[in-house]
Scaffold this motif. Sequence first.
Motif, PDB file in Angstrom:
ATOM      1  N   PRO A 239      -1.360  -1.087 -11.585  1.00  0.00           N
ATOM      2  CA  PRO A 239      -2.805  -0.837 -11.478  1.00  0.00           C
ATOM      3  C   PRO A 239      -3.451  -1.388 -10.213  1.00  0.00           C
ATOM      4  N   HIS A 240      -2.847  -2.378  -9.580  1.00  0.00           N
ATOM      5  CA  HIS A 240      -3.476  -2.994  -8.407  1.00  0.00           C
ATOM      6  C   HIS A 240      -2.970  -2.439  -7.079  1.00  0.00           C
ATOM      7  N   LEU A 241      -1.966  -1.583  -7.120  1.00  0.00           N
ATOM      8  CA  LEU A 241      -1.390  -1.070  -5.873  1.00  0.00           C
ATOM      9  C   LEU A 241      -2.372  -0.129  -5.172  1.00  0.00           C
ATOM     10  N   PRO A 242      -2.756  -0.445  -3.927  1.00  0.00           N
ATOM     11  CA  PRO A 242      -3.677   0.445  -3.209  1.00  0.00           C
ATOM     12  C   PRO A 242      -2.999   1.769  -2.854  1.00  0.00           C
TER      13      PRO A 242
ATOM     14  N   THR B  65      -7.607  -5.729  -0.766  1.00  0.00           N
ATOM     15  CA  THR B  65      -6.610  -6.270  -1.681  1.00  0.00           C
ATOM     16  C   THR B  65      -6.135  -7.634  -1.212  1.00  0.00           C
ATOM     17  N   GLY B  66      -6.031  -7.806   0.118  1.00  0.00           N
ATOM     18  CA  GLY B  66      -5.603  -9.091   0.662  1.00  0.00           C
ATOM     19  C   GLY B  66      -6.572 -10.186   0.300  1.00  0.00           C
TER      20      GLY B  66
ATOM     21  N   ASP C 195      -7.323   5.169  -4.385  1.00  0.00           N
ATOM     22  CA  ASP C 195      -8.392   4.281  -3.933  1.00  0.00           C
ATOM     23  C   ASP C 195      -9.204   4.905  -2.807  1.00  0.00           C
ATOM     24  N   ASP C 196      -8.562   5.729  -2.028  1.00  0.00           N
ATOM     25  CA  ASP C 196      -9.242   6.303  -0.882  1.00  0.00           C
ATOM     26  C   ASP C 196      -8.448   7.518  -0.424  1.00  0.00           C
ATOM     27  N   TYR C 197      -8.992   8.241   0.560  1.00  0.00           N
ATOM     28  CA  TYR C 197      -8.262   9.392   1.065  1.00  0.00           C
ATOM     29  C   TYR C 197      -8.612   9.624   2.527  1.00  0.00           C
ATOM     30  N   VAL C 198      -7.742  10.317   3.220  1.00  0.00           N
ATOM     31  CA  VAL C 198      -8.096  10.895   4.513  1.00  0.00           C
ATOM     32  C   VAL C 198      -7.695  12.358   4.448  1.00  0.00           C
ATOM     33  N   THR C 199      -8.470  13.199   5.144  1.00  0.00           N
ATOM     34  CA  THR C 199      -8.160  14.615   5.118  1.00  0.00           C
ATOM     35  C   THR C 199      -7.285  14.974   6.307  1.00  0.00           C
TER      36      THR C 199
ATOM     37  N   LEU D  81       0.848  -1.191   0.000  1.00  0.00           N
ATOM     38  CA  LEU D  81       0.000   0.000   0.000  1.00  0.00           C
ATOM     39  C   LEU D  81       0.886   1.245   0.000  1.00  0.00           C
ATOM     40  N   VAL D  82       0.374   2.335  -0.566  1.00  0.00           N
ATOM     41  CA  VAL D  82       1.099   3.602  -0.538  1.00  0.00           C
ATOM     42  C   VAL D  82       0.224   4.661   0.119  1.00  0.00           C
TER      43      VAL D  82
END
Length: 233
Positions: free
Chosen positions: A77-80, A125-126, A102-106, A53-54
């Motif tokens: 393409p599959h790296l979260p 992903t797991g 894929d997602d975010y936090v503020t 994950l990044v």
Amino acid sequence: MASTAKLPVLVIEDEASIRRGLCDVLAFHGLAPEGIERGDDGLAAALRNQHALVVLDVMLPGMNGFDVCRALRAQLPHLPILMLTARGAESDVLDGFQAGADDYVTKPFSVAELVARVEALLRRTGARSVEEAAPPFTLGAWSVDPSGLRAERDGRSVELTRRETELLALFAREPGRILSRRLLLREVWGFPDPDRVETRTVDMHVAKLRKKLAAGGDALFETIRGEGYRFVG
Ligand code: CA
């Protein structure tokens, strides 16, 4: 996350205190974080090593987070990818999703929220790579392969993002039912209390899906004004 081997996670964040804090928290939760300060160096590290994950900041020296995200998405393409966006910056959130996040936090984020988002992304992903792959399903004339992130129909193949696959899976489970934006945000995005920004996120994803899956003018999803969406294909 305790039962798995330490998953390597990349943290690309230029503010040293935040970077260190993130790495500490992720290490505390059983992950193996690697902290990088610059966007360009982060991209290189992500392409060099295999991360689970990044976590990616937007404002970065060397290369901004959106460009890093786009470049990563093109090659992995599959790296979260979880983006850190500025609170109140709605355009950041939309730009991030456009770039393939894929997602975010503020920012400033709570540790609990960040860990929850990381865990949710890793679970998704797991479930695909470690345990058995999610089984294919059909949606109207489309057959969807969640592990391959693609949909096929009449020999035509379309690539999907993970989020789009999850949206389609939810529509497939609930044919004919109106799914509200709030429900979609809860089920697909994992937001307990969605606000306006996130509602637009749903609209944007459905619009993209419509475009991708458009064939012969049939409407796959019906927009129910003020309510949400319904699968009609
Ligand atoms: Ca920054």
